[in-house]
Design an enzyme around this catalytic site. Structure first.
Site, short mmCIF file in Angstrom:
data_model
loop_
_atom_site.label_atom_id
_atom_site.label_comp_id
_atom_site.label_asym_id
_atom_site.label_seq_id
_atom_site.Cartn_x
_atom_site.Cartn_y
_atom_site.Cartn_z
N ASP A 1 -38.70 -18.79 -100.62
CA ASP A 1 -40.16 -18.89 -100.54
C ASP A 1 -40.69 -19.28 -101.90
OD1 ASP A 1 -41.34 -16.16 -101.85
OD2 ASP A 1 -39.53 -15.69 -100.71
N GLU B 1 -48.74 -6.44 -99.78
CA GLU B 1 -47.91 -5.69 -100.71
C GLU B 1 -48.80 -5.01 -101.75
OE1 GLU B 1 -46.08 -8.37 -103.90
OE2 GLU B 1 -46.18 -9.77 -102.19
#
Length: 277
Positions: free
Chosen positions: A77, A168
């Protein structure tokens, strides 16, 4: 004008100047915040916010464990931090998929998104887009709508992964963005349902077990609909958040063979194709 009046004006002018200077200093050092409706939010350092950018500081790189025995399909990613990616090299090194950061909040789009998203597709990788969540900035629906409108869509071409939500540790302050656990669950559900209504796909959820436990109360209601993208920089994914019996993606390192973060899809390539299709 009397001497007394002149002195009062001088003091008032000096006070105003001092106040203006103080306000400029605060504006220069404090990350931008949303208004009450979350409109026009501009993250203070979006180029430094990517899937996993907060993980090492909070969780480190634990050792131990065993690498899964099930066939894993390698991928990566990326975000604007990587800039233009040499996708032909990435493909030659064995990557089969890529997730690309598209947006953050409702005021940022990755300036390298087209090169990264289209470039990975052009060399044969299965690609997907992800959104970096700022739950204190605006509603889940507002951010989902912004995300889908700026690269986070989905098409049944067999080469596009479900859109992904990166949720997150808060890079701008309180770990859980100032939301209680039930409010956080509601925010995620709002985002997820809006993405589904706009694309027909429930988003993949990127998170860590520790963050999920702390900020959602280890809520288990998304496992039946949303693929899990777990982050843990170790030799195994470890204990998963409640509701998921396995991970679909595992971000296992923040550096390695490929640019950006290193990921595995939990299965063979034909199963990755099935997820895209």
């Amino acid at each position: 004008m009397s001497r007394t009046h002149r002195l009062a004006r001088t003091l008032a002018t000096a006070s105003a100047a001092a106040l203006a200077a103080a306000l400029l200093t605060v504006a220069a050092t404090t990350p931008a915040q949303a208004d009450t409706a979350g409109r026009g939010f501009q993250p203070g350092h979006p180029q430094l916010d990517w899937a996993g950018s907060t993980v090492v500081a909070h969780e480190g790189r634990p050792g131990g464990g065993l690498h899964p025995l099930v066939t894993q399909t390698p991928g990566l990613d990326v975000s604007s931090y990587q800039g233009d990616v040499a996708w032909s090299t990435v493909a030659a090194d064995g990557a089969k998929f890529a997730y690309v950061k598209a947006t953050e909040g409702t005021g940022y789009t990755n300036p390298y998104f087209a090169q990264q998203y289209n470039g990975s597709y052009d060399v044969g990788l299965i690609r997907g887009a992800y959104h970096f969540a700022l739950p204190n900035a605006s509603s889940g629906a507002a951010q989902a709508d912004y995300f889908v409108g700026h690269g986070g869509g989905w098409s049944a071409d067999g080469k596009t992964l479900p859109p992904a939500l990166d949720i997150e540790y808060n890079p701008y302050g309180a770990t859980c963005y100032g939301l209680g656990q039930s409010a956080m669950v509601s925010w995620i559900r709002d985002f997820s349902n809006t993405v589904h209504s706009l694309t027909s796909r429930y988003p993949t959820i990127y998170t860590t077990t520790n963050w999920w436990t702390a900020c959602t109360g280890n809520y288990g209601g998304f496992g039946a609909t949303n693929p899990l993208w777990i982050a843990r920089y170790a030799s195994s994914p470890g204990t998963l958040p409640n509701g998921w019996s396995y991970q679909t993606f595992w971000q296992y390192a923040d550096a390695g063979t490929f640019p950006g973060d290193q990921d595995d899809f939990n299965g063979a390539f034909d199963r990755l194709q099935a997820l895209a299709g």
